[in-house]
Design an enzyme around this catalytic site. Structure first.
Site, PDB file in Angstrom:
ATOM      1  N   THR A 289       0.614  -1.183   0.018  1.00  0.00           N
ATOM      2  CA  THR A 289       0.094   0.034   0.032  1.00  0.00           C
ATOM      3  C   THR A 289       0.875   1.206  -0.024  1.00  0.00           C
ATOM      4  O   THR A 289       0.297   2.477  -0.048  1.00  0.00           O
ATOM      5  CB  THR A 289      -0.957   0.186   1.220  1.00  0.00           C
ATOM      6  OG1 THR A 289      -0.112  -0.011   2.675  1.00  0.00           O
ATOM      7  CG2 THR A 289      -1.881  -1.043   1.203  1.00  0.00           C
ATOM      8  N   LYS A 290       2.384   1.181   0.080  1.00  0.00           N
ATOM      9  CA  LYS A 290       3.033   2.230   0.107  1.00  0.00           C
ATOM     10  C   LYS A 290       3.089   3.203  -1.156  1.00  0.00           C
ATOM     11  O   LYS A 290       2.676   2.456  -2.138  1.00  0.00           O
ATOM     12  CB  LYS A 290       4.406   1.906   0.826  1.00  0.00           C
ATOM     13  CG  LYS A 290       4.131   1.192   2.225  1.00  0.00           C
ATOM     14  CD  LYS A 290       3.669   2.257   3.121  1.00  0.00           C
ATOM     15  CE  LYS A 290       3.662   2.066   4.744  1.00  0.00           C
ATOM     16  NZ  LYS A 290       2.889   0.890   4.835  1.00  0.00           N
ATOM     17  N   ASN A 291       3.803   4.343  -1.076  1.00  0.00           N
ATOM     18  CA  ASN A 291       3.942   4.949  -2.141  1.00  0.00           C
ATOM     19  C   ASN A 291       5.077   4.469  -3.491  1.00  0.00           C
ATOM     20  O   ASN A 291       5.003   4.788  -4.627  1.00  0.00           O
ATOM     21  CB  ASN A 291       4.627   6.432  -1.880  1.00  0.00           C
ATOM     22  CG  ASN A 291       3.654   7.201  -1.117  1.00  0.00           C
ATOM     23  OD1 ASN A 291       2.571   6.732  -0.944  1.00  0.00           O
ATOM     24  ND2 ASN A 291       4.051   8.292  -0.524  1.00  0.00           N
TER      25      ASN A 291
END
Length: 399
Positions: A196-198
């Site tokens: 879910t991270k950038n």
């Protein structure tokens, strides 16, 4: 708008298919790089991990970077590398994911929680000062949602009390303050590449540090305690015997993960701009609703736009935060909660004797926060659907 129009009461949702929260954007070049890795025959830690470390350190302006299999591993090893041991205390925020506190516990130390700012979620330097004791060994600030902490004040406190600073940058790859990247202020900076991270590698993390000896220590700790660059023992340089220098951990990153990371890193600024546009659209759309939108970033700071968190104005709503979550889910919008503060969880409350009144700001956020989809993968229609669903639900449930 009446409650009968809501999907939760039998009406049609704003979109026919469920919008998954936190779904990453993966393009064909990333898929091709993973396939090329598989075809290379080198799947575990190898040349792509080595290159990813160099490229990530260059992006941040950090002297050294060590790739690992999670940010949790990064936090754990950073704590061990700075000498944290049983009997020590490490001060961190009550408003964070459990991994922050668990890494402290697994290092043998005791987590000491400080309250956060009510509106931006970041740890308050004045609350840190209140928690310092002769047993305090390190400070572990979290750049919540991608907003830079007040690192000027935190580093002043650390210097005054001769404390190590480990930055939890799980949300903060693109975050800067005064032109410096988050993770480069303290002794260690720990990053996450979770799905879910950038920047996504599926699972994965990175530690950055200024000192070469710390980087060497982290590399050894992260691969069973084997001597530095032990991964090269099967390379075309010829077999090399390794030596076990200490009882380490199986925390290394694989080339399969680094393959994704290398391509994702090339697009990190482009994707940041796409999330910024979504962020600004949300702010404008929700300004008149019974909620509080995120405050502006501090002067000299750059937000990573990792989490878009609304704080519901419960005084202007007839329902709880959880009822709003349920209604948005019925509208086929995936949502999150970042976070239920650590003092609200049974383990931390019972083990450390924590009470809601100890952390009034973190408790305020815990009761009201919800996170909306914020990903470069979102289409214009996806964003329109999120806006429509939030407006529909909050207007219907307004007092």
């Amino acid at each position: 708008m009446t409650c009968s129009n809501l999907a939760i009461h039998g009406g049609a949702p704003v979109r026919p298919a469920f919008l998954v929260y936190g779904s990453p954007l993966l393009a064909e070049d990333e898929i091709a790089e993973v396939v090329a890795t598989l075809r290379s025959g080198w799947i575990g830690s190898g040349p792509r991990v080595a290159r990813f470390q160099v490229d990530f350190a260059r992006y941040l302006g950090a002297p050294h970077a060590v790739a690992l299999n999670s940010c949790t591993a990064a936090l754990h090893l950073a704590l061990l590398a700075c000498g944290v041991k049983p009997g020590d205390e490490v001060i961190t925020t009550a408003m964070t994911f459990c991994a922050t506190a668990n890494a402290i516990i697994h290092s043998g130390a005791t987590p000491v929680f400080a309250d956060c700012d009510r509106w931006n979620g970041n740890i308050l330097p004045e609350e840190i000062r209140k928690k310092i004791t002769p047993r305090t060994r390190a400070l572990l600030p979290v750049h919540f949602a991608g907003r830079p902490c007040d690192m000027r004040s935190i580093m002043d406190i650390a210097r005054e009390h001769k404390l190590t600073v480990i930055e939890d940058c799980a949300h903060a790859i693109e975050t800067t303050l005064d032109g410096r990247h988050a993770g480069t202020f303290g002794d260690f900076g720990c990053f996450s590449f979770y799905v879910t991270k950038n920047l996504v590698t599926g699972e994965g993390g990175m530690v950055v540090t200024r000192r070469e000896e710390d980087a060497d220590h982290l590399k050894i700790l992260g691969l069973h305690g084997m001597s530095r660059d032990a991964w090269k023992r099967f390379s075309d340089e010829g077999y090399k015997h390794y030596r076990v220098m200490m009882p380490g951990f199986k925390y290394n990153m694989m080339d399969l993960q680094a393959a994704l990371g290398l391509k994702q890193l090339e697009k990190v600024e482009k994707y940041w701009l796409q999330r910024q546009a979504i962020w600004e659209r949300y702010n404008q759309a929700f300004a008149a609703l019974p909620c509080f939108t995120p405050p502006p970033t501090v002067p000299g700071g750059r937000h990573a736009y990792h989490l878009y968190t609304l704080l519901l104005d419960l005084d202007r709503l007839r329902v709880s935060r959880d009822e709003v979550l349920a209604a948005l889910t019925k509208e086929n919008i995936g949502v999150g909660v970042h976070y239920l503060a650590l003092h609200t969880h049974p383990f931390y409350a019972e083990t450390y004797g924590l009470k809601p009144e100890d952390f009034p700001n973190a408790q305020f956020i815990s009761d009201r926060t919800l996170s909306l989809p914020l990903s470069a993968k979102l289409s214009e229609q996806d964003v329109t659907d999120v806006v429509s669903a939030v407006q529909r639900v909050l207007e219907a449930y307004a007092r």
